[in-house]
Design a protein around this motif. Sequence first.
Motif: not given
Length: 206
Positions: A39-45, A124-143
């Motif tokens: 949750a922290l990774i997704t919300g803050l990443g 960078l605005g785009t990265l703010s929006g998609i960055g947390g979800g990318m990190l979440r999926d990588v950590v969770a072992g998902r594409v």
Amino acid sequence: MSDTLLLVLDLAGIAVFASTGALVGVRKELDVFGVTVLALITGLGGGVLRDVLIGSVPPAALEDWRYLVVPAATALAVFVFHPAFGRMERQIMVLDAVGLALFCVTGAVKADEAGLNVLAASVLGTLSGIGGGMLRDVVAGRVPVIFRGELYATPAFAGAFVATVVHHEGYSEWWYALAFAVCLGWRLIALKRGWTAPLPPGIDHA
């Protein structure tokens, strides 16, 4: 955009994204610590990546206690009431789109305030929006979702671009609603109609 409004939108987006991260953790059968970390990774990443890239260190997430408490509290709520959240798949996807729209707007504004040009601030605005979800999926072992063909990053960039122009030109704060609507509307329509990004010729979506 006023600091108060920016903070409120930031925290709202963090809570929404944190709920999606926590739900992924629950479905991966992680313990309460694992769910909270996701949750922290997704919300803050995304915000942390943006702040580091524009030289705003330490990131806001580490300076203001509210940035940590909001996703942590959201994670605990999802952990305890996950059956209810699990039955709200469609609603959570809509909330995720709302979070994406909120983050791409606030991220673009912060990047523009740092003195970046319009294109760089939009990225960078785009990265703010998609960055947390990318990190979440990588950590969770998902594409990551942005690599699965879904129209996710494109609506975020469109919203971030509009927000950057609005802020850069000093237009009224009400115009930020247009940036939010561009991203949110595009994302929701793509979800409803099944729109996907194009693949190389001869390759079909799975």
